[in-house]
Design an enzyme around this catalytic site. Structure first.
Site, short mmCIF file in Angstrom:
data_model
loop_
_atom_site.label_atom_id
_atom_site.label_comp_id
_atom_site.label_asym_id
_atom_site.label_seq_id
_atom_site.Cartn_x
_atom_site.Cartn_y
_atom_site.Cartn_z
N LYS A 1 3.80 -15.15 5.59
CA LYS A 1 3.72 -15.66 3.88
C LYS A 1 5.31 -16.17 3.48
O LYS A 1 6.26 -15.62 2.27
CB LYS A 1 3.34 -15.30 2.36
N TYR B 1 0.95 -0.75 0.15
CA TYR B 1 -0.12 -0.45 -0.37
C TYR B 1 0.97 1.15 -0.13
O TYR B 1 0.49 2.47 0.32
CB TYR B 1 -1.23 -0.31 1.13
N ASP C 1 -6.13 -6.13 5.33
CA ASP C 1 -7.25 -6.08 4.88
C ASP C 1 -8.41 -7.22 4.12
O ASP C 1 -9.52 -6.63 4.50
CB ASP C 1 -6.78 -4.94 3.55
N ASP D 1 -11.39 -8.39 5.98
CA ASP D 1 -13.35 -8.44 4.77
C ASP D 1 -13.81 -9.90 5.13
O ASP D 1 -14.93 -9.44 5.25
CB ASP D 1 -13.09 -8.20 3.68
N ASP E 1 -2.61 -18.37 3.62
CA ASP E 1 -3.77 -18.50 2.22
C ASP E 1 -3.94 -19.62 4.02
O ASP E 1 -5.78 -19.83 3.04
CB ASP E 1 -3.15 -19.27 1.89
#
Length: 384
Positions: free
Chosen positions: A223, A172, A280, A284, A256
């Site tokens: 990750k 970002y 993020d 959600d 994941d």
């Protein structure tokens, strides 16, 4: 449409005011829990933004005004511009007047923003920029099961977790470029020791404060099996911070598999800390497990400033119809108040929201399975 929107605020505020008055406002005197919080007067910035942000932020303001009346507090509200509509009007999505004005406030509420999915020359997300300019380095998103009588598909019970998302870096930072005559796009992923240290410390302190089931736990999401340098640094720094909190259990999860386990067994989690992009996405996804985006709030916070924000977007498809769910924004206002006033006040607001969720469908918006629109439910409201 304007009549429906005004009626909607009235529709929402009456049951909430009823619930608030029936709960804890009259029971507990103000506590002097910090020098800053001894204030009785506050300046709050309101940034409605785009779409339904212009509908839900005023609803949250009405609840804060009710708090002020009950507790003899004074809130001065100041409206600021930001968003895609502001960009179309002024050529910037985040005017400097908004940034400088917010710096003079004790806190703020941000509504929603319509960021186009395609490239628009000169436009960038104002909420991402605000987080950086105000150094709101943490996005804290609580997710708890909702007591809805008719919960949306996918909702689960016994969820009580918080996702702590680093707010200022990762992909970002928006350092993107095209190479090879526009045939190759490259984006920089930035992870720093400084930013990771402070977000990890916040996550561990929050876990200690929550003390969930007397067994606090922080899950570090990364990750690093693929991105061994960037995510590897995030992982290493978080584990280093973990050593400062020996009474907090620490576990790791690849992003994941984290999403998979979050869907399969969400009740096992306490505090989840993640870099910007992963946080993020996960937050959600978690919202779908507790009733939807219309119920979930977040706090963009730094060391001296908090900006409450509903998790949902601008929802242009329902803008102006008087059916936008304001509960996420009202919860965002409660989170903001936690850093300003006696904690029993935001607790009472949250309890009022929970009581409203327990009511029949005629008191709830269509995203929660409501069967009536505002103008059809007013007679029922009068009887509450």
């Amino acid at each position: 449409y304007q009549r429906r929107v005004r009626g909607f605020f009235f529709f929402v505020s009456l049951p909430l005011m009823f619930c608030i008055r029936q709960l804890t406002f009259a029971a507990t005197p103000l506590k002097k829990f910090s020098t800053f919080n001894r204030r009785k007067s506050f300046r709050i910035g309101l940034v409605p933004g785009d779409g339904i942000g212009k509908e839900v932020v005023p609803a949250a303001r009405k609840v804060i005004e009710a708090v002020a009346a009950e507790k003899k507090l004074s809130f001065d509200f100041e409206d600021f511009e930001a968003g895609f509509e502001t960009f179309q009007k002024l050529g910037t999505s985040l005017p400097e007047e908004t940034v400088s004005g917010l710096k003079k406030c004790h806190g703020a509420i941000f509504g929603a923003v319509s960021s186009p999915s395609h490239k628009v020359e000169g436009y960038s997300s104002p909420i991402v920029a605000l987080r950086k300019k105000l150094d709101l380095y943490a996005n804290v998103r609580p997710c708890t099961s909702s007591p809805l009588r008719h919960p949306p598909t996918g909702s689960q019970d016994n969820i009580d977790l918080v996702i702590v998302r680093e707010n200022t870096e990762d992909l970002y930072v928006k350092r993107e470029r095209l190479e090879d005559s526009g045939k190759t796009a490259i984006a920089e992923k930035v992870i720093t020791e400084y930013a990771t240290t402070r977000i990890a410390q916040l996550a561990y302190r929050l876990s200690v404060k929550r003390n969930k089931n007397q067994s606090p736990m922080v899950t570090i999401v990364h990750k690093s099996n693929v991105m061994s340098v960037s995510d590897g640094l995030f992982r290493d720094v978080c584990l280093r911070v973990a050593k400062q909190f020996p009474n907090v259990k620490t576990e790791e999860q690849l992003v994941d598999s984290m999403l998979y386990r979050l869907i399969r067994e969400p009740s096992r989690y306490d505090v989840i800390v993640a870099p910007n992009l992963y946080g993020d996405i996960l937050s959600d996804g978690a919202a779908a497990l507790v009733g939807g985006l219309g119920l979930c709030a977040s706090a963009n916070q730094g060391d001296t400033f908090i900006m409450g924000e509903p998790v949902h977007g601008s929802a242009p498809d329902i803008e102006g119809k008087g059916v936008a769910n304001p509960l996420a924004c009202i919860r965002a206002a409660a989170i903001l108040l936690e850093g300003l006033v006696d904690p029993t006040i935001p607790r009472a607001i949250n309890n009022a929201v929970l009581e409203l969720m327990k009511m029949e469908r005629e008191y709830l918006t269509p995203d929660l399975g409501a069967v009536s629109y505002t103008h059809l439910t007013l007679p029922t409201i009068y009887s509450v």
